[in-house]
Design a protein around this motif. Sequence first.
Motif, mmCIF file in Angstrom:
data_model
loop_
_atom_site.group_PDB
_atom_site.id
_atom_site.type_symbol
_atom_site.label_atom_id
_atom_site.label_comp_id
_atom_site.label_asym_id
_atom_site.label_seq_id
_atom_site.Cartn_x
_atom_site.Cartn_y
_atom_site.Cartn_z
ATOM 1 N N TRP A 232 0.825 -1.206 0.000
ATOM 2 C CA TRP A 232 0.000 0.000 0.000
ATOM 3 C C TRP A 232 0.860 1.258 0.000
ATOM 4 O O TRP A 232 2.015 1.230 0.396
ATOM 5 C CB TRP A 232 -0.899 0.023 1.240
ATOM 6 N N TYR A 234 1.918 5.328 -1.834
ATOM 7 C CA TYR A 234 2.160 6.044 -3.085
ATOM 8 C C TYR A 234 3.640 5.958 -3.449
ATOM 9 O O TYR A 234 4.486 5.581 -2.646
ATOM 10 C CB TYR A 234 1.734 7.507 -2.952
ATOM 11 N N ARG A 235 3.926 6.296 -4.696
ATOM 12 C CA ARG A 235 5.285 6.195 -5.219
ATOM 13 C C ARG A 235 5.746 7.558 -5.751
ATOM 14 O O ARG A 235 5.058 8.168 -6.563
ATOM 15 C CB ARG A 235 5.356 5.156 -6.341
ATOM 16 N N ASN A 236 6.874 8.019 -5.262
ATOM 17 C CA ASN A 236 7.508 9.215 -5.822
ATOM 18 C C ASN A 236 8.377 8.876 -7.026
ATOM 19 O O ASN A 236 8.637 9.743 -7.857
ATOM 20 C CB ASN A 236 8.380 9.912 -4.767
ATOM 21 N N ARG A 244 6.613 1.200 -1.764
ATOM 22 C CA ARG A 244 5.672 2.305 -1.619
ATOM 23 C C ARG A 244 6.080 3.179 -0.438
ATOM 24 O O ARG A 244 6.848 2.771 0.431
ATOM 25 C CB ARG A 244 4.249 1.786 -1.360
#
Length: 324
Positions: A232, A234-236, A244
């Motif tokens: 779970w 977000y990805r930069n 993640r």
Amino acid sequence: MNSQQTAAPRVETDNVTSESELAEMPQSGKYARLDWGTLGWVAIIHLGILAAPFYFTWPGLVTCLILGWLTGSIGICLGYHRLLTHGSFQTSRFMFRLIGLIGLLAGQGPPIQWVANHRKHHLHSDQPGDPHSPREGRWWSHILWLVPYHSAEEVQATHARFAPDLLKDPFMRFLQSTFLFWHIGLGAILYGIGYWLGGTETAISMVVYGMFVRLFYVLHATWFVNSATHIWGYRNYETTDDSRNLWWVALLTYGEGWHNNHHKYQRMAKNGHKWWELDMTYGAILVLEKLGLAWKVIKTPPPNDKESAVKQPNFAKQQQTIQH
């Protein structure tokens, strides 16, 4: 402290290459044979926390919080991970070993074992050979990867392949063979302090909270990095794995939950790359730098890190972290 650095040996030797084949060998039948030592250790910790509601004291809780930060943030996040594994900064030999000892008291294994497994994870992240990828199952990545038994030959080969630098340090080898005794000693010290403060009940509370509750927290917090931050968040950055950034894991682990950032730039001392990505462990590294106890802190992406994808770590270059 200004004498010649001690660099890690190169891993690309004929001896290590042959051993690496055993270190990379996949397990056939994960649960065909169990590691009862590890199972017993984990079970004792989880059974011990059942006493927490019956032995609560404020000294016990304060001890849990202080030792949780010391062994979790300083020992594991700053020590085992950013210093011993990735060489994100340099320090003295004394501090190197002291931080290694503090990390051992987090209950996650001796430094050689932890570092070898983590470097192997980076080399094979979410691919065959990764010790704890969620692609093998969520519970596998969180805790079940500890269950299978590994032969002494396989363990030695993994250590030789992925932690040859630590194997050369006699103190790290000493910690490898005395893991349990340090925990027994710490428990005895906490019991003695508690007895001095308030008798038997406080003594038991200090052990329950300072050992069992603390270890339960630190273990599962670290395991969430292995499991949750590969599922779970977000990805930069684009990487070749499933890493993640997950805010609640970052809070639990003093900054380790910004995992996609770390997998992109493994050697950077700072895991939080956005202004809101709080990284308490990086703050501790900066404090050590201000005190003259850490230097050559890698604060920007190293030029040898590729722009995309996780590359194989060059341990010989990364582990130049010790000075006399």
